[in-house]
Design a protein around this motif. Structure first.
Motif, short mmCIF file in Angstrom:
data_model
loop_
_atom_site.label_atom_id
_atom_site.label_comp_id
_atom_site.label_asym_id
_atom_site.label_seq_id
_atom_site.Cartn_x
_atom_site.Cartn_y
_atom_site.Cartn_z
N PHE A 120 0.75 -1.04 0.10
CA PHE A 120 0.10 -0.07 0.08
C PHE A 120 0.63 1.22 -0.04
O PHE A 120 0.24 2.37 -0.02
CB PHE A 120 -0.90 -0.08 1.18
CG PHE A 120 -2.17 -1.00 1.16
CD1 PHE A 120 -2.98 -1.18 0.01
CD2 PHE A 120 -2.26 -1.80 2.35
CE1 PHE A 120 -3.70 -2.17 0.10
CE2 PHE A 120 -3.51 -2.70 2.32
CZ PHE A 120 -3.92 -3.02 1.11
N GLY A 121 2.18 1.04 0.06
CA GLY A 121 2.97 1.99 0.24
C GLY A 121 3.53 2.72 1.35
O GLY A 121 4.18 3.70 1.52
N TYR A 122 3.27 1.79 2.41
CA TYR A 122 3.44 2.48 3.93
C TYR A 122 4.93 1.78 4.08
O TYR A 122 5.21 0.62 3.70
CB TYR A 122 2.65 1.88 4.99
CG TYR A 122 1.42 2.47 4.81
CD1 TYR A 122 1.22 3.80 5.21
CD2 TYR A 122 0.10 1.74 4.34
CE1 TYR A 122 -0.20 4.59 4.93
CE2 TYR A 122 -1.05 2.37 4.19
CZ TYR A 122 -1.21 3.64 4.35
OH TYR A 122 -2.63 4.11 4.56
N ASN A 123 5.96 2.50 4.61
CA ASN A 123 7.12 2.05 5.06
C ASN A 123 7.25 2.14 6.73
O ASN A 123 7.90 3.12 7.04
CB ASN A 123 8.43 2.98 4.32
CG ASN A 123 9.85 2.58 4.60
OD1 ASN A 123 9.94 1.29 5.08
ND2 ASN A 123 10.47 3.28 4.44
N LEU A 124 6.80 1.29 7.22
CA LEU A 124 6.74 1.21 8.60
C LEU A 124 7.86 0.30 9.23
O LEU A 124 8.44 -0.66 8.62
CB LEU A 124 5.50 0.50 9.08
CG LEU A 124 4.22 1.18 8.71
CD1 LEU A 124 3.03 0.53 9.19
CD2 LEU A 124 4.29 2.64 9.17
N SER A 125 8.37 0.77 10.44
CA SER A 125 9.60 0.01 11.07
C SER A 125 9.08 -1.27 11.71
O SER A 125 7.88 -1.48 11.93
CB SER A 125 10.05 0.98 12.18
OG SER A 125 8.95 1.05 13.22
N PRO A 126 9.98 -1.99 11.85
CA PRO A 126 9.38 -3.27 12.46
C PRO A 126 8.68 -3.15 13.88
O PRO A 126 7.82 -3.86 14.02
CB PRO A 126 11.01 -4.21 12.83
CG PRO A 126 11.85 -3.47 11.66
CD PRO A 126 11.43 -2.11 11.49
N ASN A 127 9.53 -2.26 14.52
CA ASN A 127 8.45 -1.83 16.13
C ASN A 127 6.96 -1.38 15.47
O ASN A 127 6.10 -1.72 16.28
CB ASN A 127 9.21 -0.79 16.56
CG ASN A 127 10.64 -1.47 17.38
OD1 ASN A 127 10.58 -2.27 17.47
ND2 ASN A 127 11.39 -0.45 17.71
N ALA A 128 6.84 -0.55 14.49
CA ALA A 128 5.42 -0.25 14.20
C ALA A 128 4.51 -1.45 13.68
O ALA A 128 3.31 -1.47 14.08
CB ALA A 128 5.56 1.04 13.19
N LEU A 129 5.24 -2.07 13.11
CA LEU A 129 4.48 -3.50 12.41
C LEU A 129 4.23 -4.37 13.81
O LEU A 129 3.04 -4.77 13.57
CB LEU A 129 5.36 -4.23 11.53
CG LEU A 129 5.35 -3.49 10.09
CD1 LEU A 129 6.53 -4.08 9.32
CD2 LEU A 129 3.89 -3.53 9.23
N ASN A 130 5.13 -4.46 14.69
CA ASN A 130 4.78 -5.21 15.81
C ASN A 130 3.46 -4.56 16.62
O ASN A 130 2.77 -5.57 17.09
CB ASN A 130 5.86 -5.47 16.62
CG ASN A 130 6.95 -6.51 16.14
OD1 ASN A 130 6.73 -7.29 15.36
ND2 ASN A 130 8.17 -6.38 16.52
N VAL A 131 3.55 -3.29 16.65
CA VAL A 131 2.44 -2.59 17.48
C VAL A 131 1.10 -3.00 16.82
O VAL A 131 0.23 -3.32 17.32
CB VAL A 131 2.57 -1.30 17.48
CG1 VAL A 131 1.34 -0.41 17.66
CG2 VAL A 131 3.83 -0.76 18.43
N LEU A 132 1.17 -3.00 15.22
CA LEU A 132 -0.08 -3.23 14.58
C LEU A 132 -0.48 -4.70 14.61
O LEU A 132 -1.62 -5.00 14.92
CB LEU A 132 0.11 -2.83 13.13
CG LEU A 132 0.32 -1.63 12.57
CD1 LEU A 132 0.73 -1.29 11.23
CD2 LEU A 132 -0.92 -0.68 13.17
#
Length: 186
Positions: A120-132
């Protein structure tokens, strides 16, 4: 008198166009006289339309946040144009989810979530992905309903952030009250 006739003619023309739209039937089946859909009506409409496919129907909570994403007049309901916009987004999210649910389990795992979010074009950190994953997943897996809720939040939060990132450099300034309003309204 001519003005009234002209407006009546335009109104009839709009109704004819709506009647030809395949989504109008789904919308009309649950919309009341105000031509608006509440979260409960949206849930009913999406369930009867079968848009979730073989996945479980949408929870009422997900319906609330889908409406909030597009509720420009803050009425807590959605009109037909908003419904059409939601339908397009839902189809995109469903296609993406199905592409990453390779084992057809009805869930995607953390690494698949990362790939889906990146698509989708989001470039999230591993920490942000873990929060999601922690917020929307269960045992490291995300169901379709929760994936849609996650996508709605990402889209809405991104839009709010971009409004405040006037220099387009990935930095925005929020006052505390503004931050609370943005995050709590989604």
């Amino acid at each position: 008198m001519n003005f009234l006739i002209q407006n009546l003619g335009q109104g009839l023309q709009q109704l004819e166009q709506l009647a030809g739209d395949p989504l109008w039937g789904y919308f009309q089946a649950v919309a009341g006289p105000d031509q608006q859909i509440s979260p409960r009506e949206l849930q009913q409409c999406l369930t009867s339309s079968g848009i979730a496919g073989t996945y479980q129907p949408f929870s009422l909570n997900t319906c609330y946040i889908m409406i909030a994403m597009l509720d420009r007049d803050r009425s807590g309901q959605m009109g037909f144009n908003e419904f059409k916009e939601l339908w397009a987004a839902l189809n995109q999210w469903k296609t993406t989810f199905m592409n990453f649910d390779r084992d057809r389990s009805g869930t995607i795992e953390g690494h698949e979530l990362h790939q889906a979010v990146t698509s989708f074009g989001y470039n999230l950190s591993p920490n942000a992905l873990n929060v999601l994953l922690g917020r929307y997943g269960e045992n490291g897996r995300v169901k379709f309903d929760d994936f849609v809720a996650l996508c709605v939040r990402l889209r809405a939060l991104t839009a709010q952030f971009q409004q405040r990132d006037t220099a387009r450099n990935g930095h925005a300034t929020f006052q505390y009250d503004d931050f609370i309003q943005v995050t709590m309204s989604l």
